[in-house]
Design an enzyme around this catalytic site. Sequence first.
Site, PDB file in Angstrom:
ATOM      1  N   PRO A  31     -24.855   6.839  46.179  1.00 45.26           N
ATOM      2  CA  PRO A  31     -26.026   7.000  45.314  1.00 45.26           C
ATOM      3  C   PRO A  31     -25.900   8.115  44.273  1.00 45.26           C
ATOM      4  O   PRO A  31     -25.327   9.169  44.551  1.00 45.26           O
ATOM      5  CB  PRO A  31     -27.150   7.328  46.306  1.00 45.26           C
ATOM      6  CG  PRO A  31     -26.459   7.802  47.537  1.00 45.26           C
ATOM      7  CD  PRO A  31     -25.151   7.082  47.591  1.00 45.26           C
ATOM      8  N   ASN A  32     -26.443   7.821  43.118  1.00 41.02           N
ATOM      9  CA  ASN A  32     -26.545   8.739  41.969  1.00 41.02           C
ATOM     10  C   ASN A  32     -25.218   8.965  41.240  1.00 41.02           C
ATOM     11  O   ASN A  32     -25.202   9.623  40.197  1.00 41.02           O
ATOM     12  CB  ASN A  32     -27.160  10.084  42.383  1.00 41.02           C
ATOM     13  CG  ASN A  32     -28.552   9.899  42.967  1.00 41.02           C
ATOM     14  OD1 ASN A  32     -29.395   9.287  42.318  1.00 41.02           O
ATOM     15  ND2 ASN A  32     -28.779  10.372  44.174  1.00 41.02           N
ATOM     16  N   ASN A  95     -16.584   7.852  48.175  1.00 42.24           N
ATOM     17  CA  ASN A  95     -17.427   9.017  47.926  1.00 42.24           C
ATOM     18  C   ASN A  95     -18.840   8.575  48.319  1.00 42.24           C
ATOM     19  O   ASN A  95     -19.533   7.925  47.546  1.00 42.24           O
ATOM     20  CB  ASN A  95     -17.390   9.448  46.461  1.00 42.24           C
ATOM     21  CG  ASN A  95     -18.244  10.700  46.236  1.00 42.24           C
ATOM     22  OD1 ASN A  95     -19.048  11.070  47.103  1.00 42.24           O
ATOM     23  ND2 ASN A  95     -18.092  11.332  45.085  1.00 42.24           N
ATOM     24  N   HIS A 101     -24.064  13.068  54.318  1.00 42.25           N
ATOM     25  CA  HIS A 101     -24.721  14.049  55.185  1.00 42.25           C
ATOM     26  C   HIS A 101     -25.816  13.441  56.055  1.00 42.25           C
ATOM     27  O   HIS A 101     -26.489  14.160  56.777  1.00 42.25           O
ATOM     28  CB  HIS A 101     -25.325  15.167  54.302  1.00 42.25           C
ATOM     29  CG  HIS A 101     -24.440  15.546  53.155  1.00 42.25           C
ATOM     30  ND1 HIS A 101     -23.204  16.125  53.337  1.00 42.25           N
ATOM     31  CD2 HIS A 101     -24.568  15.393  51.801  1.00 42.25           C
ATOM     32  CE1 HIS A 101     -22.626  16.323  52.154  1.00 42.25           C
ATOM     33  NE2 HIS A 101     -23.441  15.880  51.203  1.00 42.25           N
ATOM     34  N   ASP A 108     -20.317   4.270  61.306  1.00 39.73           N
ATOM     35  CA  ASP A 108     -20.021   3.138  62.194  1.00 39.73           C
ATOM     36  C   ASP A 108     -19.290   2.021  61.439  1.00 39.73           C
ATOM     37  O   ASP A 108     -18.350   1.423  61.963  1.00 39.73           O
ATOM     38  CB  ASP A 108     -21.318   2.581  62.811  1.00 39.73           C
ATOM     39  CG  ASP A 108     -21.883   3.503  63.889  1.00 39.73           C
ATOM     40  OD1 ASP A 108     -21.202   4.469  64.279  1.00 39.73           O
ATOM     41  OD2 ASP A 108     -23.021   3.251  64.338  1.00 39.73           O
ATOM     42  N   HIS A 121     -15.042  13.888  47.591  1.00 35.67           N
ATOM     43  CA  HIS A 121     -16.220  14.492  46.950  1.00 35.67           C
ATOM     44  C   HIS A 121     -15.748  15.212  45.695  1.00 35.67           C
ATOM     45  O   HIS A 121     -14.732  15.921  45.736  1.00 35.67           O
ATOM     46  CB  HIS A 121     -16.912  15.494  47.872  1.00 35.67           C
ATOM     47  CG  HIS A 121     -17.295  14.891  49.178  1.00 35.67           C
ATOM     48  ND1 HIS A 121     -18.384  14.057  49.296  1.00 35.67           N
ATOM     49  CD2 HIS A 121     -16.732  14.952  50.402  1.00 35.67           C
ATOM     50  CE1 HIS A 121     -18.469  13.650  50.556  1.00 35.67           C
ATOM     51  NE2 HIS A 121     -17.473  14.175  51.241  1.00 35.67           N
ATOM     52  N   LEU A 122     -16.506  15.045  44.634  1.00 35.42           N
ATOM     53  CA  LEU A 122     -16.149  15.729  43.381  1.00 35.42           C
ATOM     54  C   LEU A 122     -16.289  17.243  43.545  1.00 35.42           C
ATOM     55  O   LEU A 122     -15.434  18.013  43.121  1.00 35.42           O
ATOM     56  CB  LEU A 122     -17.071  15.245  42.255  1.00 35.42           C
ATOM     57  CG  LEU A 122     -16.924  13.754  41.907  1.00 35.42           C
ATOM     58  CD1 LEU A 122     -18.175  13.250  41.214  1.00 35.42           C
ATOM     59  CD2 LEU A 122     -15.695  13.524  41.054  1.00 35.42           C
ATOM     60  N   SER A 123     -17.389  17.657  44.155  1.00 41.38           N
ATOM     61  CA  SER A 123     -17.656  19.091  44.311  1.00 41.38           C
ATOM     62  C   SER A 123     -17.126  19.573  45.663  1.00 41.38           C
ATOM     63  O   SER A 123     -16.852  18.760  46.555  1.00 41.38           O
ATOM     64  CB  SER A 123     -19.171  19.333  44.232  1.00 41.38           C
ATOM     65  OG  SER A 123     -19.832  18.692  45.306  1.00 41.38           O
ATOM     66  N   ARG A 128     -21.449  24.760  48.855  1.00 43.28           N
ATOM     67  CA  ARG A 128     -22.807  24.456  48.378  1.00 43.28           C
ATOM     68  C   ARG A 128     -23.838  24.669  49.488  1.00 43.28           C
ATOM     69  O   ARG A 128     -23.580  25.396  50.438  1.00 43.28           O
ATOM     70  CB  ARG A 128     -22.817  23.023  47.809  1.00 43.28           C
ATOM     71  CG  ARG A 128     -21.831  22.871  46.634  1.00 43.28           C
ATOM     72  CD  ARG A 128     -21.865  21.495  46.030  1.00 43.28           C
ATOM     73  NE  ARG A 128     -23.185  21.183  45.497  1.00 43.28           N
ATOM     74  CZ  ARG A 128     -23.584  19.960  45.148  1.00 43.28           C
ATOM     75  NH1 ARG A 128     -22.739  18.942  45.277  1.00 43.28           N
ATOM     76  NH2 ARG A 128     -24.776  19.757  44.664  1.00 43.28           N
ATOM     77  N   ARG A 132     -25.103  20.356  53.025  1.00 42.28           N
ATOM     78  CA  ARG A 132     -23.982  19.536  52.528  1.00 42.28           C
ATOM     79  C   ARG A 132     -22.691  19.827  53.289  1.00 42.28           C
ATOM     80  O   ARG A 132     -21.651  19.207  53.041  1.00 42.28           O
ATOM     81  CB  ARG A 132     -23.744  19.788  51.034  1.00 42.28           C
ATOM     82  CG  ARG A 132     -24.860  19.277  50.156  1.00 42.28           C
ATOM     83  CD  ARG A 132     -24.507  19.436  48.680  1.00 42.28           C
ATOM     84  NE  ARG A 132     -25.717  19.517  47.890  1.00 42.28           N
ATOM     85  CZ  ARG A 132     -26.377  18.451  47.416  1.00 42.28           C
ATOM     86  NH1 ARG A 132     -25.925  17.240  47.602  1.00 42.28           N
ATOM     87  NH2 ARG A 132     -27.479  18.617  46.717  1.00 42.28           N
TER      88      ARG A 132
HETATM   89  C1  DHK Z   1     -21.950  13.816  45.514  1.00 41.95           C
HETATM   90  C2  DHK Z   1     -23.268  13.843  45.798  1.00 41.95           C
HETATM   91  O1  DHK Z   1     -24.120  13.057  45.144  1.00 41.95           O
HETATM   92  C3  DHK Z   1     -23.840  14.783  46.772  1.00 41.95           C
HETATM   93  O2  DHK Z   1     -24.970  14.254  47.418  1.00 41.95           O
HETATM   94  C4  DHK Z   1     -22.816  15.258  47.790  1.00 41.95           C
HETATM   95  C5  DHK Z   1     -20.942  14.556  46.315  1.00 41.95           C
HETATM   96  C6  DHK Z   1     -21.551  15.703  47.100  1.00 41.95           C
HETATM   97  C7  DHK Z   1     -19.761  14.958  45.456  1.00 41.95           C
HETATM   98  O3  DHK Z   1     -19.444  16.136  45.342  1.00 41.95           O
HETATM   99  O4  DHK Z   1     -19.099  14.065  44.914  1.00 41.95           O
HETATM  100  O5  DHK Z   1     -23.384  16.303  48.546  1.00 41.95           O
END
Ligand code: DHK
Length: 173
Positions: A31-32, A95, A101, A108, A121-123, A128, A132
Site C-alpha cells: 500500500p501507498n 515490499n 508491520h 502465512d 524496504h526503501l527506507s 524510524r 516499524r
Molecule cells: C514503505 C512503507 O510504506 C512503510 O509503511 C514501511 C516501507 C516502510 C519502505 O521503506 O519501503 O514502514
Amino acid sequence: MMLSGLIFLWRCRPRESYPLPMKPICILNGPNLNLLGQRQPEIYGRETLADIHARCEKRATALGLAIDFRQSNHEGVLIDWIQEARAKASAIIINPAAFTHTSVALLDALTAAELPVIEVHLSNIHKREPFRHHSYVSRAATGVICGLGSKGYELALDALAERLQSIAETRDV
Ligand code: DHK
C-alpha cells in the site's frame, strides 16, 4: 552422434551456459507505494514506482531473468498474487509497505508459497518509529534489504539470480 557422446558433451558444457529458470520473479509492492515520488520524498526518494519498475526490468534483462511487477493497496489482493506466484513464479521480491508491520496473513501466504523470498524496504525501517522495527514478513524471508532505496530491488534480483542458478545446478547433477 552416439548417445554416450551427447551425454559427455552435455556434462562438459561450460557452467555459464546453464539456463536460468523460465518462471518469472514476482515483484510485489504494497500500500501507498503507488504514490512514490510524491509521498515523503525525504524518506522514500523522488523516483516513482514506474521508475523502479523500469530499473527492475533493465536489471532482470541483464541477468537473463523475467519479472512480473505489481502493486496493490489491498492485503487480500497481495495474498491472491502470492498464491498465484506459488505455481507461476520462481521467487518473490516483496515490499509489503505498512503490511510488513501488521500482517500475519501475508506471512502465512509467503510461508505457504515455498519459494525464495526477498523482503525489500526503501527506507531503513530500524532507524524510524519503533512500530516499524518489527516485520512479520521477515520470518518467511530468505533475506531482507532495507535503507538502500530502489537499489534494494536490484540487489534482490542479483541475489535471486545467484540463488536460482545454484538451485538449478543442484537439480542438474
Ligand atoms: C514503505 C512503507 O510504506 C512503510 O509503511 C514501511 C516501507 C516502510 C519502505 O521503506 O519501503 O514502514
